[in-house]
Write a protein that holds these residues in place. Structure first.
Motif, mmCIF file in Angstrom:
data_model
loop_
_atom_site.group_PDB
_atom_site.id
_atom_site.type_symbol
_atom_site.label_atom_id
_atom_site.label_comp_id
_atom_site.label_asym_id
_atom_site.label_seq_id
_atom_site.Cartn_x
_atom_site.Cartn_y
_atom_site.Cartn_z
ATOM 1 N N LEU A 233 0.817 -1.209 0.000
ATOM 2 C CA LEU A 233 0.000 0.000 0.000
ATOM 3 C C LEU A 233 0.851 1.259 0.000
ATOM 4 N N THR A 234 1.950 1.222 0.764
ATOM 5 C CA THR A 234 2.867 2.368 0.789
ATOM 6 C C THR A 234 3.509 2.570 -0.577
ATOM 7 N N TYR A 235 3.926 1.457 -1.176
ATOM 8 C CA TYR A 235 4.528 1.524 -2.512
ATOM 9 C C TYR A 235 3.528 2.070 -3.529
ATOM 10 N N ALA A 236 2.281 1.580 -3.465
ATOM 11 C CA ALA A 236 1.246 2.029 -4.394
ATOM 12 C C ALA A 236 0.925 3.504 -4.191
ATOM 13 N N ALA A 237 0.929 3.963 -2.944
ATOM 14 C CA ALA A 237 0.621 5.363 -2.664
ATOM 15 C C ALA A 237 1.653 6.299 -3.280
ATOM 16 N N PHE A 238 2.895 5.888 -3.301
ATOM 17 C CA PHE A 238 3.949 6.725 -3.881
ATOM 18 C C PHE A 238 4.011 6.603 -5.403
ATOM 19 N N VAL A 239 3.760 5.397 -5.928
ATOM 20 C CA VAL A 239 3.905 5.156 -7.362
ATOM 21 C C VAL A 239 2.666 5.566 -8.148
ATOM 22 N N ALA A 240 1.494 5.408 -7.564
ATOM 23 C CA ALA A 240 0.231 5.651 -8.281
ATOM 24 C C ALA A 240 0.132 7.050 -8.890
#
Length: 295
Positions: free
Chosen positions: A13-20
């Protein structure tokens, strides 16, 4: 749910929040317009009316007999060849000089890099004033015929005006990349080559040049891609003149789309332009990378 699974989900979720946001921005600004351009290239539309007709391959076949397109493509190839060679030669020479122990090297590095910070459109208008106004004054004062001519009204002179301004504007950026590569060359290798009797030229050719090959790959890629995509200086300095002899491919597509309302025809040219540029870039990078491995 185990602690390991919860931790993994939190990381995802943290990765998706930054990459999205970056993915969304790339999709909306680059990917979607690119796909729309491909679709438009097979249609017939002026960009204004609601009547959009299917044209098939007619836009692409029409390009083969479009003298304006072929003329701008020929100019772009010549422009890319000239700027790619000169930017790398001038940038490397400047880097070699400013890599020496000069007292003013920090000032000179800043001075040569400074033009790159200024926008190309501003540079184009500044040099347009210099060429049309100041050159004539220099010609009157010195009697030199070269400066008494209006460079921007003569095809050959207008071409070299673009080349000179491009080199003046961008050589400092290429210099910085070469300078970083030169400073990474191990001094002990140069000293060993000197002890073996290698002169300056041999040390440069057999030691320095192979070690800065990655920088050459980067600079060749940047020079070729920026040369093909050149628009700002072309628009501000010559506006494609005289008589369309300095009309770059990017500027030609812009004129078709936004002044002649040939929106879908310009999209077809843009798609073909992308395919040519991508092919040249991939071949160039593959060849240079192979040579790096061989070295």
């Amino acid at each position: 749910m185990s602690v390991t699974t919860t931790s993994r989900m939190r990381h995802l979720l943290t990765y998706a929040a930054f990459v999205a946001p970056a993915v969304l921005f790339f999709t909306m600004v680059i990917l979607v317009p690119f796909m729309r351009a491909i679709l438009f290239s097979f249609q017939d539309w002026n960009g204004i009316s609601s009547d959009i007709r299917w044209a098939g391959w007619s836009n692409y076949t029409k390009m083969m007999s479009d003298t304006g397109f072929l003329k701008s493509f020929s100019f772009t190839i010549k422009y890319v060849l000239a700027t790619t060679i000169l930017l790398n030669v001038v940038g490397l020479l400047l880097a070699l000089v400013l890599n020496l122990a000069l007292k003013t090297r920090d000032f000179l590095r800043t001075a040569f890099f400074l033009p790159y910070v200024i926008g190309p459109v501003i540079i184009g208008f500044i040099w347009q004033f210099i060429i049309t106004r100041l050159f004539s004054e220099v010609g009157k004062a010195t009697g030199w015929v070269l400066f008494q001519k209006n460079w921007l009204s003569l095809p050959d002179y207008a071409f070299w005006s673009l080349i000179i301004v491009t080199i003046w504007h961008s050589a400092g950026y290429f210099m910085v990349i070469y300078l970083a590569a030169l400073q990474g060359v191990p001094k002990d290798m140069l000293e060993a080559a000197e002890m073996d009797g290698a002169g300056r030229l041999k040390r440069f050719w057999h030691v320095v040049l192979p070690l800065i090959r990655p920088a050459m790959t980067i600079n060749l890629f940047l020079a070729i891609s920026s040369g093909f995509k050149g628009f700002d200086l072309n628009f501000a300095l010559t506006k494609g003149g005289p008589f369309g002899t300095t009309e770059s491919l990017a500027y030609h597509i812009y004129l078709d789309a936004f002044t002649k309302n040939l929106f879908t025809y310009a999209s077809a040219k843009a798609v073909l332009f992308f395919l040519v540029l991508a092919s040249i870039t991939l071949v160039q990078v593959a060849v240079m990378k192979r040579r790096e491995v061989e070295m």
